[in-house]
Design a protein around this motif. Sequence first.
Motif, PDB file in Angstrom:
ATOM      1  N   GLY A 183       0.820  -1.224   0.000  1.00 25.94           N
ATOM      2  CA  GLY A 183       0.000   0.000   0.000  1.00 25.94           C
ATOM      3  C   GLY A 183       0.841   1.256   0.000  1.00 25.94           C
ATOM      4  O   GLY A 183       0.540   2.214   0.707  1.00 25.94           O
ATOM      5  N   LYS A 184       1.917   1.265  -0.784  1.00 24.33           N
ATOM      6  CA  LYS A 184       2.782   2.454  -0.853  1.00 24.33           C
ATOM      7  C   LYS A 184       2.840   2.963  -2.277  1.00 24.33           C
ATOM      8  O   LYS A 184       2.338   2.308  -3.196  1.00 24.33           O
ATOM      9  CB  LYS A 184       4.190   2.076  -0.404  1.00 24.33           C
ATOM     10  CG  LYS A 184       4.205   1.515   1.008  1.00 24.33           C
ATOM     11  CD  LYS A 184       5.525   1.728   1.676  1.00 24.33           C
ATOM     12  CE  LYS A 184       5.391   1.526   3.170  1.00 24.33           C
ATOM     13  NZ  LYS A 184       5.867   0.253   3.630  1.00 24.33           N
ATOM     14  N   VAL A 185       3.503   4.121  -2.454  1.00 24.58           N
ATOM     15  CA  VAL A 185       3.777   4.614  -3.802  1.00 24.58           C
ATOM     16  C   VAL A 185       5.209   4.205  -4.138  1.00 24.58           C
ATOM     17  O   VAL A 185       6.140   4.574  -3.425  1.00 24.58           O
ATOM     18  CB  VAL A 185       3.626   6.144  -3.888  1.00 24.58           C
ATOM     19  CG1 VAL A 185       4.147   6.661  -5.221  1.00 24.58           C
ATOM     20  CG2 VAL A 185       2.175   6.543  -3.731  1.00 24.58           C
ATOM     21  N   ALA A 186       5.359   3.416  -5.206  1.00 22.22           N
ATOM     22  CA  ALA A 186       6.705   3.024  -5.639  1.00 22.22           C
ATOM     23  C   ALA A 186       7.178   4.062  -6.646  1.00 22.22           C
ATOM     24  O   ALA A 186       6.577   4.215  -7.705  1.00 22.22           O
ATOM     25  CB  ALA A 186       6.658   1.640  -6.271  1.00 22.22           C
ATOM     26  N   GLU A 187       8.241   4.777  -6.277  1.00 28.97           N
ATOM     27  CA  GLU A 187       8.808   5.750  -7.224  1.00 28.97           C
ATOM     28  C   GLU A 187       9.915   5.044  -7.995  1.00 28.97           C
ATOM     29  O   GLU A 187      10.975   4.736  -7.445  1.00 28.97           O
ATOM     30  CB  GLU A 187       9.365   6.967  -6.498  1.00 28.97           C
ATOM     31  CG  GLU A 187       9.794   8.033  -7.492  1.00 28.97           C
ATOM     32  CD  GLU A 187      10.521   9.198  -6.845  1.00 28.97           C
ATOM     33  OE1 GLU A 187      10.282  10.322  -7.284  1.00 28.97           O
ATOM     34  OE2 GLU A 187      11.314   8.977  -5.918  1.00 28.97           O
ATOM     35  N   MET A 188       9.611   4.744  -9.259  1.00 31.64           N
ATOM     36  CA  MET A 188      10.579   4.046 -10.108  1.00 31.64           C
ATOM     37  C   MET A 188      10.908   4.952 -11.287  1.00 31.64           C
ATOM     38  O   MET A 188       9.994   5.483 -11.914  1.00 31.64           O
ATOM     39  CB  MET A 188       9.972   2.739 -10.615  1.00 31.64           C
ATOM     40  CG  MET A 188       9.597   1.786  -9.481  1.00 31.64           C
ATOM     41  SD  MET A 188       8.717   0.338 -10.075  1.00 31.64           S
ATOM     42  CE  MET A 188      10.002  -0.550 -10.910  1.00 31.64           C
ATOM     43  N   PRO A 189      12.188   5.131 -11.609  1.00 28.68           N
ATOM     44  CA  PRO A 189      12.532   6.046 -12.702  1.00 28.68           C
ATOM     45  C   PRO A 189      11.788   5.694 -13.989  1.00 28.68           C
ATOM     46  O   PRO A 189      11.393   4.536 -14.189  1.00 28.68           O
ATOM     47  CB  PRO A 189      14.035   5.849 -12.870  1.00 28.68           C
ATOM     48  CG  PRO A 189      14.498   5.277 -11.582  1.00 28.68           C
ATOM     49  CD  PRO A 189      13.362   4.502 -11.008  1.00 28.68           C
ATOM     50  N   THR A 190      11.615   6.701 -14.857  1.00 27.43           N
ATOM     51  CA  THR A 190      10.870   6.493 -16.109  1.00 27.43           C
ATOM     52  C   THR A 190      11.530   5.393 -16.940  1.00 27.43           C
ATOM     53  O   THR A 190      12.755   5.301 -17.000  1.00 27.43           O
ATOM     54  CB  THR A 190      10.848   7.786 -16.939  1.00 27.43           C
ATOM     55  OG1 THR A 190      12.156   8.325 -16.943  1.00 27.43           O
ATOM     56  CG2 THR A 190       9.886   8.798 -16.389  1.00 27.43           C
ATOM     57  N   GLY A 191      10.690   4.561 -17.541  1.00 27.33           N
ATOM     58  CA  GLY A 191      11.186   3.514 -18.436  1.00 27.33           C
ATOM     59  C   GLY A 191      11.682   2.267 -17.723  1.00 27.33           C
ATOM     60  O   GLY A 191      12.249   1.370 -18.340  1.00 27.33           O
ATOM     61  N   GLU A 192      11.474   2.190 -16.396  1.00 29.99           N
ATOM     62  CA  GLU A 192      11.970   1.024 -15.642  1.00 29.99           C
ATOM     63  C   GLU A 192      11.016  -0.154 -15.716  1.00 29.99           C
ATOM     64  O   GLU A 192      11.284  -1.209 -15.167  1.00 29.99           O
ATOM     65  CB  GLU A 192      12.194   1.411 -14.179  1.00 29.99           C
ATOM     66  CG  GLU A 192      13.466   2.165 -13.960  1.00 29.99           C
ATOM     67  CD  GLU A 192      14.701   1.314 -14.253  1.00 29.99           C
ATOM     68  OE1 GLU A 192      14.849   0.252 -13.657  1.00 29.99           O
ATOM     69  OE2 GLU A 192      15.510   1.714 -15.105  1.00 29.99           O
ATOM     70  N   GLY A 193       9.868   0.022 -16.365  1.00 28.71           N
ATOM     71  CA  GLY A 193       8.943  -1.100 -16.530  1.00 28.71           C
ATOM     72  C   GLY A 193       7.895  -1.192 -15.439  1.00 28.71           C
ATOM     73  O   GLY A 193       7.692  -2.262 -14.840  1.00 28.71           O
ATOM     74  N   LYS A 194       7.177  -0.095 -15.215  1.00 31.66           N
ATOM     75  CA  LYS A 194       6.127  -0.113 -14.186  1.00 31.66           C
ATOM     76  C   LYS A 194       4.939  -0.957 -14.639  1.00 31.66           C
ATOM     77  O   LYS A 194       4.254  -1.546 -13.821  1.00 31.66           O
ATOM     78  CB  LYS A 194       5.695   1.318 -13.858  1.00 31.66           C
ATOM     79  CG  LYS A 194       6.761   2.058 -13.060  1.00 31.66           C
ATOM     80  CD  LYS A 194       6.329   3.430 -12.639  1.00 31.66           C
ATOM     81  CE  LYS A 194       6.517   4.439 -13.730  1.00 31.66           C
ATOM     82  NZ  LYS A 194       7.914   4.665 -14.097  1.00 31.66           N
ATOM     83  N   THR A 195       4.728  -1.018 -15.960  1.00 32.98           N
ATOM     84  CA  THR A 195       3.603  -1.812 -16.472  1.00 32.98           C
ATOM     85  C   THR A 195       3.783  -3.273 -16.046  1.00 32.98           C
ATOM     86  O   THR A 195       2.834  -3.913 -15.585  1.00 32.98           O
ATOM     87  CB  THR A 195       3.571  -1.716 -18.014  1.00 32.98           C
ATOM     88  OG1 THR A 195       3.721  -0.349 -18.382  1.00 32.98           O
ATOM     89  CG2 THR A 195       2.298  -2.267 -18.592  1.00 32.98           C
ATOM     90  N   LEU A 196       5.010  -3.771 -16.200  1.00 35.63           N
ATOM     91  CA  LEU A 196       5.274  -5.164 -15.822  1.00 35.63           C
ATOM     92  C   LEU A 196       5.277  -5.308 -14.296  1.00 35.63           C
ATOM     93  O   LEU A 196       4.795  -6.307 -13.758  1.00 35.63           O
ATOM     94  CB  LEU A 196       6.626  -5.599 -16.409  1.00 35.63           C
ATOM     95  CG  LEU A 196       6.952  -7.084 -16.302  1.00 35.63           C
ATOM     96  CD1 LEU A 196       5.980  -7.915 -17.133  1.00 35.63           C
ATOM     97  CD2 LEU A 196       8.382  -7.373 -16.758  1.00 35.63           C
ATOM     98  N   THR A 197       5.776  -4.290 -13.609  1.00 37.31           N
ATOM     99  CA  THR A 197       5.814  -4.331 -12.132  1.00 37.31           C
ATOM    100  C   THR A 197       4.404  -4.513 -11.564  1.00 37.31           C
ATOM    101  O   THR A 197       4.192  -5.291 -10.634  1.00 37.31           O
ATOM    102  CB  THR A 197       6.427  -3.014 -11.586  1.00 37.31           C
ATOM    103  OG1 THR A 197       7.732  -2.878 -12.137  1.00 37.31           O
ATOM    104  CG2 THR A 197       6.499  -3.012 -10.083  1.00 37.31           C
ATOM    105  N   ALA A 198       3.438  -3.797 -12.141  1.00 39.62           N
ATOM    106  CA  ALA A 198       2.066  -3.833 -11.608  1.00 39.62           C
ATOM    107  C   ALA A 198       1.457  -5.222 -11.688  1.00 39.62           C
ATOM    108  O   ALA A 198       0.539  -5.543 -10.924  1.00 39.62           O
ATOM    109  CB  ALA A 198       1.197  -2.835 -12.369  1.00 39.62           C
TER     110      ALA A 198
END
Length: 654
Positions: free
Chosen positions: A125-140
Amino acid sequence: MTAALLQRYPVDVLHRPERQVPPPGALEMPWHRIRAVCRLPGGWQRWRLRRALPAIHRLGERLSALGDVALDAYIESLRDRLLAEGLSPRLSREAFATVREVAWRELGMAHHDVQLMGGLALLEGKVAEMPTGEGKTLTATLPAATAALAGVPVHVVTVNDYLAGRDAQAMTPIYARLGLTVGVVTHERSPRQRRAAYAADITYCTNKELVFDYLRDGRELGSECTPLQAHAASLRGALDQHRLLLRGLHFAIVDEADSVMLDEARTPLILSGPDEGEPLDIALIDEVLTLSERYREGEDFVRESGRLHLTEAGKVRLVEQAERRLAAQGERSGWLGKARREWLLQQALVARHQFQRDRHYLVRDGQVQIIDEHTGRVLADRRWERGLQQMVERLEGCRPSEPNRTLARLTYQRFFRRYQHLSGMTGTACEVRGELWWTYRLRVVSIPPHRPSRRRHLGVHAFDDDDGRWQWVAERAAQLAARRRPVLIATASLADSEVLSRRLEARGLEHAVLNARQDAEEAATVARAGCAGAITVATSMAGRGTDIALDEEAREAGGLHVIIAGRHDASRIDRQIAGRCARQGDPGSVEYALSDTDPLLDELAGWQRHIGPLPVRLSRAQRQRERRHARERARLLDADWRENELLGFSGKTE
Ligand SMILES: Nc1ncnc2c1ncn2[C@@H]1O[C@H](COP(=O)(O)OP(=O)(O)OP(=O)(O)O)[C@@H](O)[C@H]1O
């Protein structure tokens, strides 16, 4: 938290479960502001997340040795255990290892360690700050599939229809192999399709569609507004549950969390319907517009903090004009009442002097369509309220549309806090971590990049006027394209993108344009933008989430070069645009082309507007605008709580 959620809210028993958020006590806000400052060090948070990785990898090794049939049987058993036991840390790690293995088999991509850490932060339940292009779509996919396997309906919320559709389509092979269904809610979907999409295990949707659907459900529910009341109504047959769209607010992963939860949260979302009351007085609108023509900026009205206000001289002038009109037309003329006429004139001044064609709206098929200032996209079916829309339509020579009436309204601040489990991800959260905490109780965890970034910052080029800037930009794009590098030029408005496009055309440079007027070919334009020598001009439509894949020749030539032609409302938006290049370890570069005529400078008054180098003045203006927007959000939140308390006695706004 999530296990508790399952125990407290068996999904198929209660209708529309959601968290009841009490208004903050007098000392609560100051206390949470102090807590936002006294957060745990980021290093400790990352160490805690990293501790779970060896166990996930050990499980992963075992799973990779399984054949396809054995893996499917393992998934079945995992699902049964998750359904029976809920989301324990041990089962969550098992689920993460399984999703990673499935992603590898289905898409050829195994989550990197930093993505596993991001996924764990989301599950907490946190906000993950991941640099742009690191693959947040796959992370989710990690927390989304884990929660869905445990039987919790999941909403993956993003900023626009293109991203919702793209992400759902790209990740469906993973979910399908796990036996999970995926739904997509975009603007053009019918109520039946929406209901089916929300009934899926995982729903990809945009923030706006989601809140509007929630408001529509609220109207359907009427007075049975709490989950328990709705459940009781359903048991006694007073509520047809099949008419509702959503299944409650269980588990949300908000992509581009700072954009959705902060940038877009300055105004409430308003569900409107045709106004069957008073008919629209077009003659009065025309009269006010004619009068407003004679009002001069500085004398009769001033701009303060981005708003137009009548001066004392302007008010006196209005009284004289109203008296003349009253004498000529009588008391039914619409000029009676000081507050009403001042407000009408103010609306006319906004329509005339504040809203600019191809910046705030565009005219298409004889209609005025609003452009979303954050995403650069057309807001289909959205209209300004209380006569303003009709005034702009009259000024543009369009047929005035029928007036609308507010049916329901809700702020993002109130909506998202109702989720049982809320999490978010973005590339740009560090400067707003305090606000995310005291507004949504969301902590930010910064996740390091998978590989060090190879983005080169080539500096800022300042110009006295737009002419010089566009000439330089066109020349620079031509040089880089000749060296086979793809170039993305980001402009601050639709009008700017069209001016630049004409310049490029005049030089015979082939290019693609992506803006609110030319949005039909978005996926194809983005797909071509990474080809060697391609030039793409785009508004902030290409600013967030857009993944520009490079071809081999472009990568060898130095990768994508981004030119940011004009600063945006917040430095976070500029950083997001810069983040289109140098993704996933690729090379890339970024530079700024700024002009002294930038409308952002209007934010500054007096000496501040003229003293200092242009980049310094623009940064100052940007910070000022960010602070103003933060103040507006704080005011809205405060007013929202107060209104909620007052209406607790008399009725509800949603
Ligand atoms: N584990 C992985 N292995 C290989 N490629 C990956 C992996 N994760 C992501 N990618 C690729 O990285 C690219 C960027 O991914 P994505 O668009 O999800 O990034 P993002 O973090 O959402 O970016 P933005 O901040 O711009 O929204 C995509 O092309 C994706 O296929």
